[in-house]
Design an enzyme around this catalytic site. Structure first.
Site, PDB file in Angstrom:
ATOM      1  CE  LYS A 146     -11.864  26.289  33.641  1.00  0.00           C
ATOM      2  NZ  LYS A 146     -11.906  27.540  34.007  1.00  0.00           N
ATOM      3  CG  HIS A 333       1.203  13.016 -15.179  1.00  0.00           C
ATOM      4  ND1 HIS A 333       0.777  12.153 -14.486  1.00  0.00           N
ATOM      5  CD2 HIS A 333       1.336  12.163 -16.302  1.00  0.00           C
ATOM      6  CE1 HIS A 333       0.691  10.931 -14.689  1.00  0.00           C
ATOM      7  NE2 HIS A 333       1.065  10.799 -15.945  1.00  0.00           N
TER       8      HIS A 333
END
Length: 569
Positions: A146, A333
């Site tokens: 922070k 495929h």
């Protein structure tokens, strides 16, 4: 109080170090001391540094309080967090520090208790898991991150060398840009950590309440939730979220999917490229999942796997494990070029290959049973990209390893359970429960005048399962638990019927047909009947069902409805 110049540099004068993973920490601390950095530490880290001759100040000497409650309370103190959170250029903050005897801390080097490793251990108890929930570590990391304007936070050993290199260049200082980058990684780490704790408790609660366990190791349980994660870096668009998903029973949804979802995934390997050479790609795995699934497959031999190899291997793997009998599937495929059931692996393979030997060239072969030498020799008679199975005989491996280009995968069998799957679309995700439905004989509804024979039923159920794993619109011809022709991925169902017949290398007469959705017109049934089929399985549910039934009766076909469709995109 400020020691920051116009370039954003902040000299590091005081560092707090407390790590579970001691990798490289002694060398890093020793280098910090060359810049006259004062080091504060705790417990085992302090001992490791002191034993290596590095001067250390104990946290308890700073706070005036000893570590207590089995180490649960040691750094949660104003003299620690005040030193991290105070804004150096804020006069009120500086005055508060002086008034309360708080000294600034310019760097925090902290990792977190190994919670995930703990809950992955076999037989871990809930109390053991709870003890590995870090409180002070995340608090200090967040305080430092922070206040990245003034404080550097380091959470991973791999950051040590880059930080030291910059300090060397800047006489012991770090730039604001670096501190902000370190803060981003730190917040990512704590977000992931909290998410994993949340996932554990959600799963543990569900297990206590329902008896339903998730697919995590060591008795841990998880919940589906979105987060950032992986190795602490953000992923570039279009997928800015690294994710870790969990699999759990539909019953746990109580009729609906969760209101939010959080996952995290960790990178397992970079791939050469994606679907195409101009695309970047990597393999990520769900770090709290069990060892099943293609992502966790062990590559025993052959070249490295490609993106498309993994996609096709997963399609093949999921297909064969939809059968209880010994099965072999050959995939190209993502669609089946051939599938067959036989008691012996080699016979299942040869029957699958016979469906379409041309398309099988360069395909992916999957078995749901261990591969023996005979099956291995059969597979290597033509070029195969990947073979995947739950195990291999030593003689089979010897045969396969002679083919340097064949990727040999050993994959842990997947449990047949209800799970959740995600599909990314632009701007969001589609989420659904996975299609794990299996039709039973008793659920079939005979709608034709002629009922199917037992043999026809066997073939219908086989064709239906293969059809489930074929791209829509999908048509599968089958005979003797062997695919005969496959029509996949067409815009028109009647075209799929025609293509499946056109591609058939085996006789179609006497075969059965499966369709993943209802026939909207009778033309598909008429076309299939021309090929000499004897029975059809389809979901039913069309406004034109009577037309389809009439067509079946005119051709003396047995027709059954499943009441379930299997679209696959």
């Amino acid at each position: 109080m400020s020691d920051q110049n116009h370039s954003g540099l902040r000299k590091i004068s005081r560092a707090l170090i407390s790590v579970s993973d001691k990798t490289g920490i002694v060398d890093f601390a020793r280098e910090l001391r060359t810049f006259d950095v004062e080091i504060i530490s705790t417990g085992g880290t302090a001992k490791a540094l002191r034993d290596s001759g590095i001067k250390v100040i104990e946290v308890s000497d700073i706070t005036g309080f000893p570590e207590m409650m089995d180490g649960r309370v040691k750094t949660l103190h104003p003299k620690i967090h005040g030193g991290l959170l105070a804004v150096r250029d804020n006069p009120e903050h500086v005055a508060a520090m002086r008034q309360n005897g708080i000294e600034p801390i310019d760097m925090v080097v902290i990792d977190l208790y190994p919670f995930e490793k703990t809950v992955m251990r076999e037989g871990v108890t809930e109390s053991e898991a709870i003890e590995q929930i870090d409180i002070g570590g995340p608090a200090m990391i967040r305080s430092a991150a922070k206040n990245a304007q003034d404080v550097a936070v380091i959470v991973r050993p791999k950051q040590y060398s880059d930080v030291l290199s910059e300090m060397v260049k800047n006489a012991g200082g770090l730039s604001l840009k670096t501190r902000r980058s370190l803060a981003q990684t730190a917040f990512t780490l704590t977000a992931m950590y909290d998410m994993k704790v949340s996932m554990y408790f959600a799963g543990a609660f569900r297990q206590r309440e329902t008896g339903i366990t998730s697919n995590t190791g060591g008795g841990s349980a998880t919940n589906n939730i979105f987060s950032v994660g992986g190795d602490g870096e953000l992923v570039t668009p279009p997928a800015p979220i690294e994710t870790e998903s969990e699999e759990f029973s539909i019953e746990a949804f109580r009729g609906s999917l969760p209101g939010s979802a959080r996952w995290s995934i960790g990178k397992k390997a970079d791939l050469r490229y994606g679907e195409n050479p101009h695309q970047l790609a990597a393999l990520y795995k769900m770090s709290m999942s069990m060892r099943d699934g293609i992502a966790n497959a062990e590559v025993l031999s052959g070249k490295e796997m490609s993106f498309n190899n993994y996609v096709d291997a997963d399609a093949a793997w999921q297909l064969v494990f939809d059968f209880e009998e010994t099965a072999c599937a050959i995939i190209k495929h993502t669609n089946p070029a051939g599938v067959a059931l036989e008691p012996h692996a080699v016979d299942a393979y040869r029957k699958a290959l016979a469906t379409d030997p041309i398309s099988a060239f360069g395909g992916i072969v999957a078995f749901n049973c261990p591969v023996d030498e005979a099956a291995a020799r059969a597979v290597t008679e033509i070029f195969t990209e990947v073979i995947v199975a739950p195990d291999y005989d030593p003689a089979a491996l010897k045969v396969l390893r002679q083919k340097k280009n064949v990727r040999v995968l050993r994959c842990w069998p997947s449990a047949h359970r209800d799970t959740v799957e995600y599909k990314q679309i632009s701007g969001g995700m589609l989420v659904q429960t996975r299609d794990t439905h299996r039709i039973e004989r008793e659920a079939l509804k005979v709608v034709s005048k002629r009922a199917p024979s037992e043999k026809e039923l066997d073939d219908l159920l086989f064709a239906w399962t293969v059809c489930k794993h074929t791209k829509s619109n999908a048509i599968v011809y089958a005979h003797d638990k062997q695919t005969v022709g496959v029509g996949a991925g067409q815009m028109s169902r009647v075209d799929s019927v025609k293509i499946g017949a056109m591609r058939a290398q085996l006789p179609l007469r006497g075969s059965v047909v499966a369709s993943d959705a209802f026939f909207p017109f009778r033309d598909g049934i008429d076309e299939a009947a021309k090929q000499g089929i004897t029975a059809i399985i389809q979901p039913g549910g069309s406004m034109r069902d009577e037309e389809a039934i009439t067509a079946a009766n005119e051709h003396d076909l047995a027709m059954v409805f499943t009441g379930v469709r299997h679209f696959k995109h």
